[in-house]
Motif scaffolding. Structure first.
Motif, PDB file in Angstrom:
ATOM      1  N   TYR A  68      38.267  35.747  44.430  1.00  0.00           N
ATOM      2  CA  TYR A  68      38.262  36.877  43.499  1.00  0.00           C
ATOM      3  C   TYR A  68      39.367  36.719  42.474  1.00  0.00           C
ATOM      4  O   TYR A  68      39.176  36.887  41.284  1.00  0.00           O
ATOM      5  CB  TYR A  68      38.468  38.203  44.235  1.00  0.00           C
ATOM      6  CG  TYR A  68      37.322  38.565  45.140  1.00  0.00           C
ATOM      7  CD1 TYR A  68      35.997  38.330  44.750  1.00  0.00           C
ATOM      8  CD2 TYR A  68      37.539  39.146  46.374  1.00  0.00           C
ATOM      9  CE1 TYR A  68      34.941  38.644  45.590  1.00  0.00           C
ATOM     10  CE2 TYR A  68      36.491  39.469  47.221  1.00  0.00           C
ATOM     11  CZ  TYR A  68      35.188  39.214  46.825  1.00  0.00           C
ATOM     12  OH  TYR A  68      34.151  39.539  47.648  1.00  0.00           O
ATOM     13  N   SER A  72      39.026  35.948  38.485  1.00  0.00           N
ATOM     14  CA  SER A  72      39.450  37.018  37.580  1.00  0.00           C
ATOM     15  C   SER A  72      40.131  36.429  36.348  1.00  0.00           C
ATOM     16  O   SER A  72      40.279  37.093  35.334  1.00  0.00           O
ATOM     17  CB  SER A  72      40.377  38.004  38.299  1.00  0.00           C
ATOM     18  OG  SER A  72      41.645  37.409  38.504  1.00  0.00           O
ATOM     19  N   GLN A 141      26.248  32.800  45.613  1.00  0.00           N
ATOM     20  CA  GLN A 141      27.309  33.795  45.785  1.00  0.00           C
ATOM     21  C   GLN A 141      28.418  33.557  44.751  1.00  0.00           C
ATOM     22  O   GLN A 141      28.945  34.490  44.146  1.00  0.00           O
ATOM     23  CB  GLN A 141      27.870  33.674  47.208  1.00  0.00           C
ATOM     24  CG  GLN A 141      29.038  34.591  47.517  1.00  0.00           C
ATOM     25  CD  GLN A 141      28.629  36.057  47.553  1.00  0.00           C
ATOM     26  OE1 GLN A 141      27.508  36.371  47.958  1.00  0.00           O
ATOM     27  NE2 GLN A 141      29.510  36.928  47.127  1.00  0.00           N
ATOM     28  N   ARG A 144      27.426  34.769  41.407  1.00  0.00           N
ATOM     29  CA  ARG A 144      27.487  36.226  41.389  1.00  0.00           C
ATOM     30  C   ARG A 144      28.911  36.676  41.052  1.00  0.00           C
ATOM     31  O   ARG A 144      29.121  37.570  40.246  1.00  0.00           O
ATOM     32  CB  ARG A 144      27.061  36.790  42.748  1.00  0.00           C
ATOM     33  CG  ARG A 144      26.128  37.973  42.612  1.00  0.00           C
ATOM     34  CD  ARG A 144      25.677  38.465  43.975  1.00  0.00           C
ATOM     35  NE  ARG A 144      24.453  37.792  44.382  1.00  0.00           N
ATOM     36  CZ  ARG A 144      24.192  37.388  45.611  1.00  0.00           C
ATOM     37  NH1 ARG A 144      25.075  37.559  46.571  1.00  0.00           N
ATOM     38  NH2 ARG A 144      23.070  36.800  45.897  1.00  0.00           N
ATOM     39  N   GLU A 145      29.871  36.024  41.686  1.00  0.00           N
ATOM     40  CA  GLU A 145      31.277  36.350  41.438  1.00  0.00           C
ATOM     41  C   GLU A 145      31.673  36.034  39.999  1.00  0.00           C
ATOM     42  O   GLU A 145      32.383  36.794  39.349  1.00  0.00           O
ATOM     43  CB  GLU A 145      32.204  35.568  42.376  1.00  0.00           C
ATOM     44  CG  GLU A 145      32.086  35.959  43.827  1.00  0.00           C
ATOM     45  CD  GLU A 145      32.305  37.444  44.055  1.00  0.00           C
ATOM     46  OE1 GLU A 145      33.163  38.042  43.368  1.00  0.00           O
ATOM     47  OE2 GLU A 145      31.616  38.014  44.908  1.00  0.00           O
ATOM     48  N   TYR A 148      30.182  38.563  37.668  1.00  0.00           N
ATOM     49  CA  TYR A 148      30.889  39.827  37.857  1.00  0.00           C
ATOM     50  C   TYR A 148      32.223  39.808  37.089  1.00  0.00           C
ATOM     51  O   TYR A 148      32.669  40.801  36.558  1.00  0.00           O
ATOM     52  CB  TYR A 148      31.130  40.052  39.349  1.00  0.00           C
ATOM     53  CG  TYR A 148      31.905  41.300  39.662  1.00  0.00           C
ATOM     54  CD1 TYR A 148      31.284  42.544  39.633  1.00  0.00           C
ATOM     55  CD2 TYR A 148      33.258  41.242  39.974  1.00  0.00           C
ATOM     56  CE1 TYR A 148      31.997  43.702  39.904  1.00  0.00           C
ATOM     57  CE2 TYR A 148      33.985  42.385  40.255  1.00  0.00           C
ATOM     58  CZ  TYR A 148      33.345  43.621  40.207  1.00  0.00           C
ATOM     59  OH  TYR A 148      34.062  44.753  40.470  1.00  0.00           O
ATOM     60  N   ASN A 149      32.831  38.645  37.043  1.00  0.00           N
ATOM     61  CA  ASN A 149      34.144  38.538  36.407  1.00  0.00           C
ATOM     62  C   ASN A 149      34.132  38.333  34.900  1.00  0.00           C
ATOM     63  O   ASN A 149      35.078  38.715  34.234  1.00  0.00           O
ATOM     64  CB  ASN A 149      34.961  37.417  37.061  1.00  0.00           C
ATOM     65  CG  ASN A 149      35.658  37.920  38.303  1.00  0.00           C
ATOM     66  OD1 ASN A 149      36.642  38.647  38.214  1.00  0.00           O
ATOM     67  ND2 ASN A 149      35.108  37.604  39.457  1.00  0.00           N
TER      68      ASN A 149
END
Length: 150
Positions: A68, A72, A141, A144-145, A148-149
């Motif tokens: 994460y 980011s 996955q 997806r991360e 999302y970021n």
């Protein structure tokens, strides 16, 4: 004329980008041995930009946490990432053609190379951990991360 000068500059700029990514990809493989294409795209982009990121921003304990925090770093940089994908893919293609890396089932694999010296693009200890942690996450996955970021 002026147009061909512009085109030459563009070609030169592209060649520089591609050679930087070639170097980054080789360095990453030297350390991580193999990485999926999608993870290579994202992490080589991050490493190229990393020179401007102080190493001390993050310390992370769990591998989930690590990914994460690593991703980011992409926040708000969707356009930069998209602009770079073409260069990175060309770099991968070039390295495969030159027999410096292998590609099997969407995984980029190191061909050990003794001549690889130190690079201007060493990954930080933090990103090194993020990349290792990402190997335990499926590409789906992982994407997806990323989405999302950015």
């Amino acid at each position: 004329g002026r147009m061909s000068k512009m085109r030459n500059l563009q070609n030169e700029a592209e060649a520089i980008q591609i050679s930087i990514y070639c170097e980054i990809i080789m360095q990453m493989l030297k350390k991580h041995k193999e990485l999926s294409v999608i993870k290579m795209l994202v992490f080589s982009y991050l490493i190229k930009g990393q020179k401007f990121i102080p190493n001390s921003i993050y310390t992370a304990n769990t591998s989930q946490d690590l990914i994460y925090k690593g991703l980011s770093l992409l926040a708000g940089d969707y356009i930069g990432l998209c602009d770079s994908i073409g260069y990175i893919i060309k770099a991968i293609h070039l390295l495969i053609q030159k027999n410096l890396i292998n590609l099997e089932n969407n995984i980029i694999i190191e061909i050990p190379n003794e001549e690889l010296g130190k690079s201007a693009y060493e990954e930080s200890l933090f990103l090194e951990k993020v990349i290792e942690a990402s190997k335990r996450m499926s590409d789906k996955q992982f994407m997806r991360e990323v989405m999302y970021n950015v």
